[in-house]
Design an enzyme around this catalytic site. Structure first.
Site, short mmCIF file in Angstrom:
data_model
loop_
_atom_site.label_atom_id
_atom_site.label_comp_id
_atom_site.label_asym_id
_atom_site.label_seq_id
_atom_site.Cartn_x
_atom_site.Cartn_y
_atom_site.Cartn_z
N ASP A 94 0.80 -1.22 0.00
CA ASP A 94 0.00 0.00 0.00
C ASP A 94 0.84 1.27 0.00
O ASP A 94 0.36 2.33 0.43
CB ASP A 94 -0.94 0.02 1.21
CG ASP A 94 -2.30 -0.59 0.92
OD1 ASP A 94 -2.64 -0.73 -0.27
OD2 ASP A 94 -3.01 -0.95 1.87
N LYS A 113 -0.39 4.85 -0.96
CA LYS A 113 -1.31 5.65 -0.15
C LYS A 113 -0.67 6.92 0.41
O LYS A 113 -1.37 7.77 0.95
CB LYS A 113 -1.89 4.81 0.99
CG LYS A 113 -2.96 3.83 0.50
CD LYS A 113 -3.65 3.12 1.64
CE LYS A 113 -4.79 2.25 1.12
NZ LYS A 113 -5.48 1.52 2.20
#
Length: 375
Positions: free
Chosen positions: A226, A229
């Site tokens: 991730d 992000k």
């Protein structure tokens, strides 16, 4: 790959795996010391206190693999690690019993003597290098001194992989601090998610032919899934209610941003051609893809979806379901596993990977206890 082709590949600069490097190194050892019949590296995972098989080169068709053991249950190796000391065993067959599984395997395969050296990084235990011989007393003379250069080569090869992931993670942390971004995905989420990935990969290893090297690299790189992000506003990431369609599209953009970040970091570091870039990109690019093509951002389906993407998707969904969010209560493990089975039956998730997680409920609970979901 045979030892000959592994050596040729490295000499010609052809992309090769860490296992190939180990075979190449073993060739050179054998040219000088023909009685060194096996070289193996085991990694130490401080988060789980596990010593795990990683890469090896040996003269047996079925090398020891997919083996792990808590280091605190291996007192002799734990003692070596604490004392920063190496160890020579002149005759394994003469050791008093009962023997550990690793020692029994060595004896069963006909190995008689061994030389063990711990490896460190910044003062912390990185793992061990094992040299084994079918000749009793092979390491009793000056051979251990000659092997020190090969210990360091093993250490550098392992550090090349470990430091690669750490470098990307460090840059992401800097980006977070500079942009004052916050994220609901805490360090413990990354610990759980990567641990679930490793658990699933071990569960499907025989079906998909995953070796220790693949499993450990997935475990290492899945923490990066991730990273994109850092480019998503915290007002969206931390929104307590449902996202609008535009906000949802904004969040989905973290996948492409993450791939761009990985590519830029690797380019700046001169590592565009590294053999590990493909897995790293797949982990970031494919952890929201589904087997039926309904995922994002590319709508990959079936065999077009790489295994690390299938595993990452399942691990990420499971941790999201079982974690508390500003907009939802945490689901129980049974509820979350039931949802994975439903998605599997609908053709969205890899059935073998789902079964691997469903069949490892005790290990799942251990991970949750270790990393913050269960008191």
């Amino acid at each position: 790959m045979t030892r000959q082709t592994a050596s040729e590949g490295l000499e010609e600069g052809v992309d090769s795996s860490l296992s190939d490097e180990m075979m190449w190194l073993h060739e050179h050892v054998l040219q000088r010391h023909s009685t060194v019949h096996r070289i193996a590296v085991a990694l130490y995972d401080s988060r789980h206190d596990l010593l795990k098989t990683y890469v090896n080169s040996s003269d047996v068709p079925n090398p020891l693999s997919l083996y792990q053991q808590p280091l605190d249950e291996m007192p002799s190796l734990s003692d070596l690690a604490q004392r920063h000391a190496s160890r020579v065993i002149s005759d394994l067959a003469q050791l008093p019993g009962p023997h550990a599984e690793h020692t029994r395997w060595l004896i069963d395969q006909g190995y008689r003597s061994s030389y063990t050296v711990p490896m460190y990084q910044s003062g912390g235990l990185l793992g061990f290098v094992f040299f084994d011989s079918r000749v009793p007393g092979a390491f009793d003379g000056g051979l251990t001194a000659d092997l020190q250069i090969y210990v360091q080569l093993c250490r550098m090869s392992v550090l090349n992989v470990v430091n690669l992931a750490h470098a990307v993670q460090a840059i992401v942390k800097v980006a977070r601090s500079l942009t004052h971004l916050r994220d609901i995905e805490t360090g413990r989420h990354l610990d759980r998610m990567s641990s679930y990935c490793r658990l699933i990969a071990r569960g499907v290893a025989k079906h998909y032919g995953c070796d220790d090297e693949y499993i450990e690299h997935l475990y290492l790189f899945s923490q990066l899934h991730d990273i994109g992000k850092v480019g998503i506003s915290d007002s969206i990431l931390l929104k307590p209610g449902r996202l609008t369609d535009d906000e949802r599209l904004n969040v989905q953009g973290h996948v492409v941003l993450g791939v761009q970040l990985v590519d830029e970091v690797m380019k700046d570091a001169g590592l565009v051609e590294t053999r590990y870039l493909s897995m790293m990109r797949n982990v970031v690019h494919c952890h929201h893809e589904f087997m039926d093509g309904s995922g994002y951002p590319r709508g990959l389906a079936g065999d077009a979806l790489p295994l690390e993407g299938r595993i990452g998707t399942i691990a990420d969904i499971f941790d999201a379901l079982t974690s508390e969010r500003p907009y939802k209560r945490p689901w129980s493990n049974d509820e979350a596993l039931g949802e994975l089975v439903r998605m599997k039956d609908a053709g969205k998730l890899d059935p073998h990977c789902v079964s691997a997680l469903v069949n490892a409920r005790d290990e799942v609970r251990d991970i949750q206890q270790k990393f913050g979901l269960i008191a």
